[in-house]
Scaffold this motif. Sequence first.
Motif, PDB file in Angstrom:
ATOM      1  N   GLY A 278       3.766 -17.118 -17.666  1.00 17.06           N
ATOM      2  CA  GLY A 278       4.532 -16.004 -17.122  1.00 17.06           C
ATOM      3  C   GLY A 278       4.044 -15.739 -15.715  1.00 17.06           C
ATOM      4  N   ALA A 279       4.791 -16.199 -14.739  1.00 15.85           N
ATOM      5  CA  ALA A 279       4.282 -16.260 -13.371  1.00 15.85           C
ATOM      6  C   ALA A 279       4.427 -14.946 -12.620  1.00 15.85           C
ATOM      7  N   GLN A 280       3.421 -14.676 -11.813  1.00 20.27           N
ATOM      8  CA  GLN A 280       3.436 -13.548 -10.900  1.00 20.27           C
ATOM      9  C   GLN A 280       3.018 -14.052  -9.524  1.00 20.27           C
ATOM     10  N   SER A 281       3.122 -13.182  -8.535  1.00 19.93           N
ATOM     11  CA  SER A 281       2.784 -13.587  -7.171  1.00 19.93           C
ATOM     12  C   SER A 281       1.668 -12.717  -6.615  1.00 19.93           C
ATOM     13  N   PRO A 282       0.424 -13.209  -6.603  1.00 23.93           N
ATOM     14  CA  PRO A 282      -0.668 -12.434  -6.020  1.00 23.93           C
ATOM     15  C   PRO A 282      -0.477 -12.174  -4.534  1.00 23.93           C
ATOM     16  N   ILE A 283       0.201 -13.085  -3.855  1.00 26.08           N
ATOM     17  CA  ILE A 283       0.454 -12.901  -2.428  1.00 26.08           C
ATOM     18  C   ILE A 283       1.374 -11.701  -2.207  1.00 26.08           C
ATOM     19  N   ALA A 284       2.424 -11.608  -3.032  1.00 20.05           N
ATOM     20  CA  ALA A 284       3.347 -10.477  -2.918  1.00 20.05           C
ATOM     21  C   ALA A 284       2.657  -9.163  -3.258  1.00 20.05           C
ATOM     22  N   ILE A 285       1.775  -9.196  -4.262  1.00 20.27           N
ATOM     23  CA  ILE A 285       1.029  -7.987  -4.637  1.00 20.27           C
ATOM     24  C   ILE A 285       0.132  -7.541  -3.487  1.00 20.27           C
ATOM     25  N   ALA A 286      -0.573  -8.494  -2.876  1.00 18.13           N
ATOM     26  CA  ALA A 286      -1.472  -8.171  -1.763  1.00 18.13           C
ATOM     27  C   ALA A 286      -0.696  -7.587  -0.579  1.00 18.13           C
ATOM     28  N   GLU A 287       0.415  -8.213  -0.250  1.00 21.62           N
ATOM     29  CA  GLU A 287       1.216  -7.741   0.877  1.00 21.62           C
ATOM     30  C   GLU A 287       1.727  -6.318   0.643  1.00 21.62           C
ATOM     31  N   LYS A 288       2.190  -6.062  -0.585  1.00 17.95           N
ATOM     32  CA  LYS A 288       2.682  -4.725  -0.902  1.00 17.95           C
ATOM     33  C   LYS A 288       1.548  -3.701  -0.878  1.00 17.95           C
ATOM     34  N   ALA A 289       0.378  -4.082  -1.398  1.00 17.34           N
ATOM     35  CA  ALA A 289      -0.772  -3.168  -1.419  1.00 17.34           C
ATOM     36  C   ALA A 289      -1.175  -2.766  -0.002  1.00 17.34           C
ATOM     37  N   VAL A 290      -1.202  -3.722   0.908  1.00 16.35           N
ATOM     38  CA  VAL A 290      -1.569  -3.418   2.299  1.00 16.35           C
ATOM     39  C   VAL A 290      -0.504  -2.556   2.960  1.00 16.35           C
ATOM     40  N   GLU A 291       0.745  -2.858   2.703  1.00 17.63           N
ATOM     41  CA  GLU A 291       1.830  -2.045   3.249  1.00 17.63           C
ATOM     42  C   GLU A 291       1.704  -0.589   2.789  1.00 17.63           C
ATOM     43  N   ILE A 292       1.426  -0.412   1.499  1.00 15.78           N
ATOM     44  CA  ILE A 292       1.257   0.941   0.958  1.00 15.78           C
ATOM     45  C   ILE A 292       0.079   1.650   1.633  1.00 15.78           C
ATOM     46  N   MET A 293      -1.039   0.931   1.775  1.00 18.80           N
ATOM     47  CA  MET A 293      -2.238   1.544   2.346  1.00 18.80           C
ATOM     48  C   MET A 293      -1.992   2.050   3.765  1.00 18.80           C
ATOM     49  N   TYR A 294      -1.332   1.257   4.586  1.00 18.39           N
ATOM     50  CA  TYR A 294      -1.089   1.693   5.958  1.00 18.39           C
ATOM     51  C   TYR A 294      -0.055   2.820   6.023  1.00 18.39           C
ATOM     52  N   ASP A 295       0.880   2.826   5.085  1.00 16.86           N
ATOM     53  CA  ASP A 295       1.805   3.959   5.012  1.00 16.86           C
ATOM     54  C   ASP A 295       1.029   5.243   4.715  1.00 16.86           C
ATOM     55  N   ILE A 296       0.065   5.139   3.810  1.00 16.29           N
ATOM     56  CA  ILE A 296      -0.773   6.298   3.482  1.00 16.29           C
ATOM     57  C   ILE A 296      -1.569   6.739   4.704  1.00 16.29           C
ATOM     58  N   MET A 297      -2.147   5.796   5.427  1.00 19.88           N
ATOM     59  CA  MET A 297      -2.933   6.117   6.613  1.00 19.88           C
ATOM     60  C   MET A 297      -2.084   6.830   7.671  1.00 19.88           C
ATOM     61  N   GLU A 298      -0.806   6.481   7.701  1.00 23.42           N
ATOM     62  CA  GLU A 298       0.096   7.078   8.693  1.00 23.42           C
ATOM     63  C   GLU A 298       0.718   8.382   8.196  1.00 23.42           C
ATOM     64  N   GLY A 299       0.346   8.798   6.975  1.00 25.65           N
ATOM     65  CA  GLY A 299       0.864  10.048   6.446  1.00 25.65           C
ATOM     66  C   GLY A 299       2.262   9.952   5.881  1.00 25.65           C
ATOM     67  N   LYS A 300       2.732   8.737   5.644  1.00 28.77           N
ATOM     68  CA  LYS A 300       4.073   8.555   5.086  1.00 28.77           C
ATOM     69  C   LYS A 300       4.053   8.794   3.570  1.00 28.77           C
ATOM     70  N   GLU A 301       5.184   9.178   3.043  1.00 30.03           N
ATOM     71  CA  GLU A 301       5.307   9.377   1.605  1.00 30.03           C
ATOM     72  C   GLU A 301       5.461   8.022   0.922  1.00 30.03           C
ATOM     73  N   VAL A 302       4.734   7.806  -0.174  1.00 25.66           N
ATOM     74  CA  VAL A 302       4.818   6.542  -0.904  1.00 25.66           C
ATOM     75  C   VAL A 302       5.244   6.822  -2.342  1.00 25.66           C
ATOM     76  N   GLU A 303       5.829   5.807  -2.974  1.00 23.73           N
ATOM     77  CA  GLU A 303       6.237   5.917  -4.373  1.00 23.73           C
ATOM     78  C   GLU A 303       5.015   5.822  -5.278  1.00 23.73           C
ATOM     79  N   ASP A 304       5.185   6.282  -6.513  1.00 20.86           N
ATOM     80  CA  ASP A 304       4.094   6.194  -7.479  1.00 20.86           C
ATOM     81  C   ASP A 304       3.757   4.749  -7.829  1.00 20.86           C
TER      82      ASP A 304
END
Length: 327
Positions: A278-304
């Motif tokens: 059952g395949a997943q993409s660690p690269i996609a997970i990492a990219e999304k995690a970093v995107e979320i983190m920088y959104d948080i740093m910029e004070g943007k609202e993020v989804e749960d």
Amino acid sequence: MKRKVLSVLLVAAMAGTMLMGCNSGDSGSGGSDNGGSSDDGGKHYKFAYTCMDGTNPFFVTIEDKIKELVEANGDELISTDPANDVSLQITQVEDMVSQNIDGIFLNPVEAEGILPALDALKSAEVPIVNFDTEVADMSYVASYTGSDNYNAGKVCGDDLVKKCPDGGKIIVLDSPTMNSVTDRTNGFLDAIEGHGFEIVAQQDAKGNLEVSMGIAEDLLQGNSDVVAIFGGNDPTALGALAAANAAGLEDVLIYGVDGSPDVKSELASGDSLMEGTGAQSPIAIAEKAVEIMYDIMEGKEVEDRYPVDTFLITADNVEEYGTDGWQ
């Protein structure tokens, strides 16, 4: 007198240069186009990373990608490996908090056992981007991203039902303390329910190849007639594969979850007991995690939560994904 005047001019010039340097670094909040600089002028973000097992190729890929993206932004990532020891992970997180981190990418060894570390992060007001495995109390985290783990197990179960319509005996190697593996196992079990399968053994392999191999060797001595083995991740499945090969089995179907290069190579070989992952993409997970983190740093609202799709890879479609890296 000339020397005195010259000295005064040099001091003035140096002071002006220093002021220009300070002003040039003051370009807004962190995570913006200036590569993560914060409002105090040139200070970059220091992020932390922790996962349950730093030797697991899946987590190695996630860590490498996060590090690449963070450093490309001019920021810093400090990493630790608790080696599946939740007590050590708590200690390591507390130590990272003392280093004044700005945020943390966190994958828990134990969903509930990690609570003291979450308390430390909350007290220090460090935002948590939780990835791959959910913590037990999601109120602590700013956001979560990870694979649809239930579906990753379900697609394996669906495939097994098609290939063994008469059912049969199976072994399940799970890891109850890992929410991600529990979700995968539940998806697998739900898919095969009512189709004539008998679970002759279900044991905790801790998501580890060596542990899985030892357990599978013991179980197969009294259950050599199993039709399938389900592993909660690819290292677990590869451990079961090694045990099945050592036992001389020829008909058992082995499933894992990850879509790792090692398992894809087995599938591509054409003569392996590995049947699917059952395949997943660690690269996609990492990219999304970093995107979320920088959104948080910029004070943007993020989804749960931000789910990442999962799908089945078998010998029939493995060429679409390649065997020399992660998808």
